[in-house]
Write an enzyme that holds these catalytic residues in place. Structure first.
Site, mmCIF file in Angstrom:
data_model
loop_
_atom_site.group_PDB
_atom_site.id
_atom_site.type_symbol
_atom_site.label_atom_id
_atom_site.label_comp_id
_atom_site.label_asym_id
_atom_site.label_seq_id
_atom_site.Cartn_x
_atom_site.Cartn_y
_atom_site.Cartn_z
ATOM 1 N N ASP A 1 43.426 55.658 51.541
ATOM 2 C CA ASP A 1 44.409 56.510 51.554
ATOM 3 C C ASP A 1 43.752 57.967 51.622
ATOM 4 O OD1 ASP A 1 46.820 54.737 51.558
ATOM 5 O OD2 ASP A 1 47.255 55.490 49.378
ATOM 6 N N LYS B 1 48.858 41.541 44.406
ATOM 7 C CA LYS B 1 48.869 41.635 43.167
ATOM 8 C C LYS B 1 48.879 42.898 42.505
ATOM 9 C CE LYS B 1 47.533 39.885 38.563
ATOM 10 N NZ LYS B 1 47.721 41.243 37.873
ATOM 11 N N SER C 1 44.560 42.671 43.115
ATOM 12 C CA SER C 1 44.393 43.292 41.969
ATOM 13 C C SER C 1 43.350 44.571 42.012
ATOM 14 C CB SER C 1 44.056 42.828 40.657
ATOM 15 O OG SER C 1 44.463 43.081 39.485
#
Length: 429
Positions: free
Chosen positions: A304, A318, A293
């Protein structure tokens, strides 16, 4: 009578919601919904009248609501008053129990991760373990809330869990319950020049805590750190705003995460609005299959944006958003309403974050060559003119060895070495 009354209430609510819709024509699906509501009322009446034990309307209705939500996905559920209070305590960093984040998987309770310095952590429970029995009672047939309720209890009391672990025989472990007070952020200095930041959960004010401790440690030093290791292994997640806040500490700009619901117009994008508190220092993020999460949001954002190198093992996966809707005096409902996406548009759900460098846990053993010789062992070897300096180095090395217990953590050791390598590369550019 109960059937008629309950059916009238359900149908009234249903008709009222349809009145707000633009289309007034009844579709085949709407007609079927009336029939299914009638079926629900009939089943409830029959269960109440003929079940082997007397059962209350409250129990039947709450169980039906929870069953409806749990059937959607492992993270949707109904929370009664007690469960709702427990969930609120978890996010504030103080609660009672064993100290594990869990989910339902194939009818069993699966451990997402144990929380640092809790009874479950000290008992050796691991991410990916399955709990099959609680105090000898099978989990099968229980809801997640029921299983959680059985594991909770008065601090000092014990609970016996049966654990299934991959490639091992089932075993039992008895754990003493405690009032769990989590310290979400721990900071240490490794090898005198690498700042180690351990985040065990994303509870309230984690971002502020990291920033404060980073500034305090930086003021103590004459030279800046060579880089940072951000450790979110076995971190089950927590608050979305804290995942965004922590990411902002290391990014100057750019998207952190987006949430996409069923309707495109409900898409939300969260971007960094702060400034990099490290001023561009190399960062390595440690993840494993217990990182879930909010941990995956931070790792995905920094990966990224090429702001950090991610090492370790693939994360839990998740990537769904749960909205908690209070229901007056009847607890709350937790409903999955969206999915998380990293800045590059990748969904985290059921895929997780792939590390840039895969590093599995391993045991490190030093190898010493008992029969090796060196120049210093020759009787007529030339003396080193810096002999005093070498003696001081040996003393420093002995002192350093006392503080290298953490090197036994192979993944952390690799992370620290990688930070130093990145520092050398950035300085030489």
């Amino acid at each position: 009578m109960l059937k008629k009354l309950f059916l009238v209430i359900l149908l009234s609510s249903f008709v009222a919601s349809n009145a707000l819709a633009k289309e007034t024509k009844k579709t085949e699906e709407e007609v079927n919904s009336y029939e299914l509501l009638n079926l629900f009322a009939e089943v409830m009446e029959r269960a109440k009248a003929t079940y082997v034990e007397e059962i209350s309307d409250k129990k039947l209705i709450e169980s039906a609501i929870n069953g409806m939500l749990v059937a959607l996905d492992p993270h949707s559920s109904y929370l009664d008053e007690k469960d709702f209070k427990y969930m609120t305590e978890q996010t504030s960093g103080k609660f009672g129990g064993l100290g594990i984040e869990i989910t339902m998987d194939q009818g069993l309770v699966k451990i997402i991760s144990p929380i640092d310095d809790t009874p479950a952590f000290r008992a050796g429970l691991k991410a990916g373990d399955y709990i099959t029995n609680i105090d000898g009672e099978t989990i099968i047939g229980m809801t997640l809330n029921e299983a959680v309720d059985k594991m909770r209890g008065k601090p000092g009391t014990k609970v016996k869990l049966t654990i299934r672990r991959v490639n091992e025989k089932p075993f039992e472990v008895t754990i003493k319950r405690e009032e769990i007070k989590t310290q979400s952020v721990k900071i240490d200095v490794k090898d005198d020049d690498v700042l180690y930041v351990r985040i065990s959960s994303f509870s309230e004010d984690v971002d502020k805590d990291i920033k404060k401790k980073f500034e305090e440690e930086s003021k103590k030093r004459k030279k800046p750190f060579k880089g940072i290791v951000l450790d979110v292994r076995n971190n089950p997640g927590g608050l979305l705003d804290q995942a965004i806040g922590v990411s902002e500490l290391f990014l100057n700009q750019g998207e952190v995460v987006s949430t996409r619901a069923r309707n495109e117009e409900d898409t939300l994008r969260y971007s960094a609005k702060g400034s990099d508190i490290t001023n561009g220092l190399p960062i390595v993020v440690l993840i494993n299959n217990g990182s879930a999460s909010a941990s995956e949001i931070v790792a995905g954002a920094l990966q990224d944006h090429k702001r950090a190198v991610i090492i370790g093992e693939k994360s839990f996966g998740k990537g769904s958003v749960q909205t908690v809707v209070p229901l007056g005096n009847h607890g709350a409902m937790r409903l999955t309403t969206a999915r998380y996406y990293t800045p590059s548009g990748k969904s985290i759900q059921a895929k997780g974050i792939e590390p840039d460098i895969v590093v599995h846990p391993a045991k490190i053993e030093e190898f010493t060559n008992e029969y090796g010789f060196s120049e210093a062992e020759y009787t007529n070897a030339l003396k080193n003119e810096n002999e005093t300096e070498n003696k001081n180095k040996k003393k420093d090395a002995k002192k350093e060895n006392k503080d290298t217990e953490w090197r036994k953590d192979y993944q952390l050791s690799r992370a620290v070495d990688l930070v130093k390598a990145l520092n050398v590369y950035s300085v030489s550019k």
